[in-house]
Scaffold this motif. Sequence first.
Motif, PDB file in Angstrom:
ATOM      1  N   ALA A  89       0.838  -1.202   0.000  1.00  0.00           N
ATOM      2  CA  ALA A  89       0.000   0.000   0.000  1.00  0.00           C
ATOM      3  C   ALA A  89       0.876   1.257   0.000  1.00  0.00           C
ATOM      4  O   ALA A  89       2.032   1.221   0.394  1.00  0.00           O
ATOM      5  CB  ALA A  89      -0.906  -0.013   1.220  1.00  0.00           C
ATOM      6  N   THR A  90       0.292   2.355  -0.483  1.00  0.00           N
ATOM      7  CA  THR A  90       1.019   3.626  -0.484  1.00  0.00           C
ATOM      8  C   THR A  90       0.852   4.262   0.899  1.00  0.00           C
ATOM      9  O   THR A  90      -0.261   4.303   1.413  1.00  0.00           O
ATOM     10  CB  THR A  90       0.417   4.571  -1.546  1.00  0.00           C
ATOM     11  OG1 THR A  90       0.256   3.839  -2.762  1.00  0.00           O
ATOM     12  CG2 THR A  90       1.311   5.767  -1.791  1.00  0.00           C
ATOM     13  N   PRO A  91       1.940   4.767   1.512  1.00  0.00           N
ATOM     14  CA  PRO A  91       1.773   5.409   2.818  1.00  0.00           C
ATOM     15  C   PRO A  91       0.944   6.683   2.687  1.00  0.00           C
ATOM     16  O   PRO A  91       1.080   7.415   1.703  1.00  0.00           O
ATOM     17  CB  PRO A  91       3.211   5.731   3.249  1.00  0.00           C
ATOM     18  CG  PRO A  91       4.030   5.648   2.018  1.00  0.00           C
ATOM     19  CD  PRO A  91       3.339   4.748   1.056  1.00  0.00           C
ATOM     20  N   LYS A  92       0.093   6.930   3.668  1.00  0.00           N
ATOM     21  CA  LYS A  92      -0.696   8.163   3.658  1.00  0.00           C
ATOM     22  C   LYS A  92      -0.582   8.769   5.041  1.00  0.00           C
ATOM     23  O   LYS A  92      -0.799   8.076   6.035  1.00  0.00           O
ATOM     24  CB  LYS A  92      -2.165   7.857   3.366  1.00  0.00           C
ATOM     25  CG  LYS A  92      -2.410   7.199   2.030  1.00  0.00           C
ATOM     26  CD  LYS A  92      -3.880   6.841   1.904  1.00  0.00           C
ATOM     27  CE  LYS A  92      -4.140   5.922   0.736  1.00  0.00           C
ATOM     28  NZ  LYS A  92      -5.489   5.350   0.812  1.00  0.00           N
ATOM     29  N   PRO A  93      -0.284  10.075   5.117  1.00  0.00           N
ATOM     30  CA  PRO A  93      -0.059  10.701   6.419  1.00  0.00           C
ATOM     31  C   PRO A  93      -1.270  10.585   7.347  1.00  0.00           C
ATOM     32  O   PRO A  93      -1.116  10.612   8.563  1.00  0.00           O
ATOM     33  CB  PRO A  93       0.248  12.161   6.068  1.00  0.00           C
ATOM     34  CG  PRO A  93      -0.098  12.342   4.635  1.00  0.00           C
ATOM     35  CD  PRO A  93      -0.062  10.994   4.004  1.00  0.00           C
ATOM     36  N   TRP A  94      -2.459  10.458   6.782  1.00  0.00           N
ATOM     37  CA  TRP A  94      -3.672  10.429   7.613  1.00  0.00           C
ATOM     38  C   TRP A  94      -4.033   9.014   8.087  1.00  0.00           C
ATOM     39  O   TRP A  94      -4.998   8.837   8.804  1.00  0.00           O
ATOM     40  CB  TRP A  94      -4.837  11.042   6.849  1.00  0.00           C
ATOM     41  CG  TRP A  94      -4.980  10.485   5.452  1.00  0.00           C
ATOM     42  CD1 TRP A  94      -5.565   9.310   5.099  1.00  0.00           C
ATOM     43  CD2 TRP A  94      -4.514  11.076   4.231  1.00  0.00           C
ATOM     44  NE1 TRP A  94      -5.493   9.131   3.741  1.00  0.00           N
ATOM     45  CE2 TRP A  94      -4.861  10.197   3.181  1.00  0.00           C
ATOM     46  CE3 TRP A  94      -3.840  12.270   3.930  1.00  0.00           C
ATOM     47  CZ2 TRP A  94      -4.554  10.474   1.839  1.00  0.00           C
ATOM     48  CZ3 TRP A  94      -3.540  12.533   2.595  1.00  0.00           C
ATOM     49  CH2 TRP A  94      -3.888  11.646   1.567  1.00  0.00           C
ATOM     50  N   ASN A  95      -3.274   8.027   7.661  1.00  0.00           N
ATOM     51  CA  ASN A  95      -3.594   6.660   8.067  1.00  0.00           C
ATOM     52  C   ASN A  95      -3.360   6.428   9.563  1.00  0.00           C
ATOM     53  O   ASN A  95      -2.468   7.023  10.148  1.00  0.00           O
ATOM     54  CB  ASN A  95      -2.747   5.662   7.281  1.00  0.00           C
ATOM     55  CG  ASN A  95      -3.472   5.172   6.049  1.00  0.00           C
ATOM     56  OD1 ASN A  95      -4.685   5.356   5.926  1.00  0.00           O
ATOM     57  ND2 ASN A  95      -2.756   4.538   5.128  1.00  0.00           N
ATOM     58  N   GLY A  96      -4.128   5.528  10.141  1.00  0.00           N
ATOM     59  CA  GLY A  96      -3.958   5.196  11.551  1.00  0.00           C
ATOM     60  C   GLY A  96      -5.299   4.987  12.225  1.00  0.00           C
ATOM     61  O   GLY A  96      -6.339   5.396  11.706  1.00  0.00           O
TER      62      GLY A  96
ATOM     63  N   ASP B  87      -4.083   8.289  -7.070  1.00  0.00           N
ATOM     64  CA  ASP B  87      -2.638   8.050  -7.251  1.00  0.00           C
ATOM     65  C   ASP B  87      -1.999   7.274  -6.105  1.00  0.00           C
ATOM     66  O   ASP B  87      -0.797   7.401  -5.861  1.00  0.00           O
ATOM     67  CB  ASP B  87      -1.876   9.382  -7.417  1.00  0.00           C
ATOM     68  CG  ASP B  87      -2.134  10.003  -8.783  1.00  0.00           C
ATOM     69  OD1 ASP B  87      -2.181   9.243  -9.769  1.00  0.00           O
ATOM     70  OD2 ASP B  87      -2.295  11.230  -8.852  1.00  0.00           O
ATOM     71  N   LYS B  88      -2.800   6.500  -5.388  1.00  0.00           N
ATOM     72  CA  LYS B  88      -2.244   5.728  -4.279  1.00  0.00           C
ATOM     73  C   LYS B  88      -2.863   4.338  -4.253  1.00  0.00           C
ATOM     74  O   LYS B  88      -4.032   4.181  -4.592  1.00  0.00           O
ATOM     75  CB  LYS B  88      -2.563   6.404  -2.941  1.00  0.00           C
ATOM     76  CG  LYS B  88      -1.866   7.724  -2.751  1.00  0.00           C
ATOM     77  CD  LYS B  88      -2.303   8.371  -1.451  1.00  0.00           C
ATOM     78  CE  LYS B  88      -1.692   9.760  -1.318  1.00  0.00           C
ATOM     79  NZ  LYS B  88      -2.258  10.719  -2.314  1.00  0.00           N
ATOM     80  N   ILE B  89      -2.072   3.337  -3.854  1.00  0.00           N
ATOM     81  CA  ILE B  89      -2.672   2.033  -3.563  1.00  0.00           C
ATOM     82  C   ILE B  89      -3.429   2.223  -2.260  1.00  0.00           C
ATOM     83  O   ILE B  89      -2.836   2.409  -1.197  1.00  0.00           O
ATOM     84  CB  ILE B  89      -1.602   0.941  -3.400  1.00  0.00           C
ATOM     85  CG1 ILE B  89      -0.820   0.742  -4.714  1.00  0.00           C
ATOM     86  CG2 ILE B  89      -2.242  -0.378  -2.940  1.00  0.00           C
ATOM     87  CD1 ILE B  89      -1.548  -0.006  -5.804  1.00  0.00           C
TER      88      ILE B  89
END
Lengths: 446, 512
Positions: A89-96, B87-89
């Motif tokens: 998965a692509t990291p996303k700053p809002w994840n958690g 643009d994201k998995i």
Amino acid sequence: MDYKKIAETVVKKALKLGADEAEAYLENNRKFEVNVRNGNVETVKQSMTKGMGLTVFKDKKLGFSYTSEFSEKALQDFVEKTVQLSQIATPKPWNGLPDLKEGKPVDLDLYDPSISKIENNKKIEIATKVEKIALAYDKRIKNSEGGWFGDAESEVFLVSSKGISRRTKSSAVTFGTGVIAGEGDNMQSGYYGSSKIHFKDLEGIEYVAKEAGKRAVEKLGARPVKTQKVPVVFSRWAAPSFWSGVLSALDGDSVFKKATFMTEYLNKPIASELITLIDNPTIPRHIASTTFDGEGKLAQKNTLIDKGVLKMFIYDTITARKAGVKVNTIAQRYGYKGTPSGSLLNVIVNKGNIKEEDIIKGIDKGFYVKGLRGSGTDVPTGNFSVGASGFWISKGELAFPVDGVTLGGNTLELMKSIELVADNLEIRGGLNSPSFKVSELIVGGQ
Amino acid sequence: MNITFRPIDRRDFIKKSLTGGAVAATLPVWNLFSYSLPLPVHSFLSDTQLGQEELKKLLSIAKQNGGEFAEVYIEHTINNNIGLDEDKISSARRGVDMGVGIRVLHGEKTGYAHSDDLSLDKLKETARVAGLIASGKAKQTDFDLKKQKIPSYYMVKTSPDSIVPAEKAKLLWKANSTARDYNKSISQVYVSYSDSNTEITIANSEGLLVNDIQTLTRLIVFVSALEKGKRSSGYAYKGGTLGYEHYNLKLAAELAEEAGRMAVAMLPAEDAPAGEYPIVMAKGECGTFFHEAIGHSLEGDGARKKTTCFWDKKGEMIATEIVSLADDGTIPGARGSINVDDEGTPGQKNILIRDGKCQGFLYDKLNAKLMKTKSTGSGRRQSYQHYPIPRMTNTYLMAGKDDPEDILKSVKKGIYISQIGGGNVSPTTGRFVFSVPEGYLIENGKITSPLKGIQLMGNGPDVLKNITMVGPDLEISGGGTCGKDGQSKPVSDGNPTLKVSKITIGGAKVRG
């Protein structure tokens, strides 16, 4: 099995395998249903199901898996694969995981222990009786889709590495019937059922049966009308379907992506002043109530539309963080096979103070909508177009049944042109609205 | 019955011109059998220690109260899904479902119980509960189970579960970049890849024992376009009972371009007119219509219960003479294809309407027995948690003889339906509503401006009588997922170019 312990073990194992955060959501369900047709038992079904969903975050990357296989070997594989999945998965700053306060859940009386003690014979008797009365409702009723009775118990455990541990137990019970009126090329079906948390709260067998019968018979001979612009009454049966289309346009993530026509309307009027729409999952003993939402947040009341003004969009924790907004999140989880997403729990449109029959009396020529096929609202554009059935209103009375027509227009214009809201609100399901009248709409027919 | 999402595959991966009638007969035998499975995946069910002796024991417990028929259905499913958004998995998911469903039939009655605990003790209890539907003494408690050999209609060489997620993610990235490069109006791209491997074992008291591994794969691209305040969307996808060897970067790019084409074409769309018009349906993209509006009314449960509009029409003309409709579970690689149905009956091709005449209905074992006929290989269930009911597989309007160009030329003012979207049908009345994600105005025999908000309305029986032209260009599409009685099942459908002389269009514009 000690499910709480299994959930806790899985969360610990995920952390050990390198996850930064982990949350296990485990369900244990029992379900029973019986269907009868023409007085004979047709099916009896008993289900025992369990399953667990695991969400992990590693370096702000999300991985999710579920399993119904609980052997030690399967659970080990389950946790390993979930942590592995997070890596693509692509990291996303809002994840958690959400930041929740532990708090104390309010007891909403959502479990009826008597349900598991109802004898099967009693269940069969109810299903048989409701069908029998519906079949006898009118001579024109010729066939049956059957009568049913079902009951279910569900236990949910939510355990997270952020110190949240919740458990809830709920029950549900339902019965109803479907019958068919007419013959040959003119057949119409009518269904009605009652679903409650407590057995004692179910509507009467007689009432449910007659509603089903009425629904089949009243549609007989339904026909389209000529295309025209007339006042339209959305009955309390059709209104929920309409509001579900409006609500899908209020999804916070769609707003962030500017993919909904509602994007620019926060704190602006989107509907007639007569419309106030709230989410209230805290009504005791109600089938759509819940002690905590899909993310484990203790349930609370929220106002979305206040006297016609849009007050909030619908976000879950992740979509709210992503959009950078501080709002009350509301999330649903549809079983253990998925992650929670922003969605209302128990929608109520406040009632007005006029009787529905008085609304109808005031219309010389118009359309009373009883059923919609779909919700009608196209989220990107706000175009409204939907198949409808109901009754033609002529000189203040329901004149004849109508089917095979469409309603067309613009969702915002439609909501703003709501002139009257009836007093007939009844809280039965997860989407509840009184009837309302729209000044004018295109009814498309022949 | 309704469908939330049924996009149609424009990449007619089964490009065979299935000309009217004998599909199975015209396909060379090697074509059907060349894909028989080398059993590429580890058998999960062999881990369960449910051998023939245990299955026999469970069947005999299920029948101990005198039930006429007993069946054990064991399932192990692994599914994988990867999604790309903004643009994201955005999601990477995996699921494991395992369980056993035990069914007992007695007259018109069905007893069903299921368990996800596969210990023999729990399963014996499950069998006992299912058997309670009957009351009496066991008639027969000992049977031989004979393992059935079955053909394979799946086109699977590489099991998708054997491919690592990072490899699959490359398809999504390729589709995303291609779609974004396609046109500057493309504002959003969503790509999803999913696969599932389902291993089933079915044993019944008639002595049947069968094992099948069903693989499904799908890659789908959605795009939104935004220009001068106008919005539109487009999609394209490939799917079927296909192995991973059918997926590559070139395909991902093609799907992205097709989705982009549709969104850009629909940007200038205007409100559709409301009223009655002739329509032309494009080949391959409108089969959903026949599945929903006609097929559901020809399922055997409704026929037995006399609750569908066609229940008493067998042998009667229910359509114009040029209309023939088939449901065929044996099309290699198609999404609805099945080696065996979920009762162990081999998949087959069933003609439902031939030259306008209703030929019969789709049956599972129970409804077939009660109607004194045979199962048509249509007994399907969503999972071990469900008992089988009659369902469609790959449903299509069969090819005709009219030149597609003549069909278009015959319409002075009408609507061209490039693809059918979601729909909703009452099988009792046959009344339906369908949305049309891509449609155009026809003026003087030519396709002109794009239209939005088209809703097709009417009822199935009427439409069948108004089909006045059918082309030879049948195509089977990628299909989708059909919902009935709370059970979802993969299906596909197809159609040649055709004309319906009149149908009600619901739209936002009153005819001027």
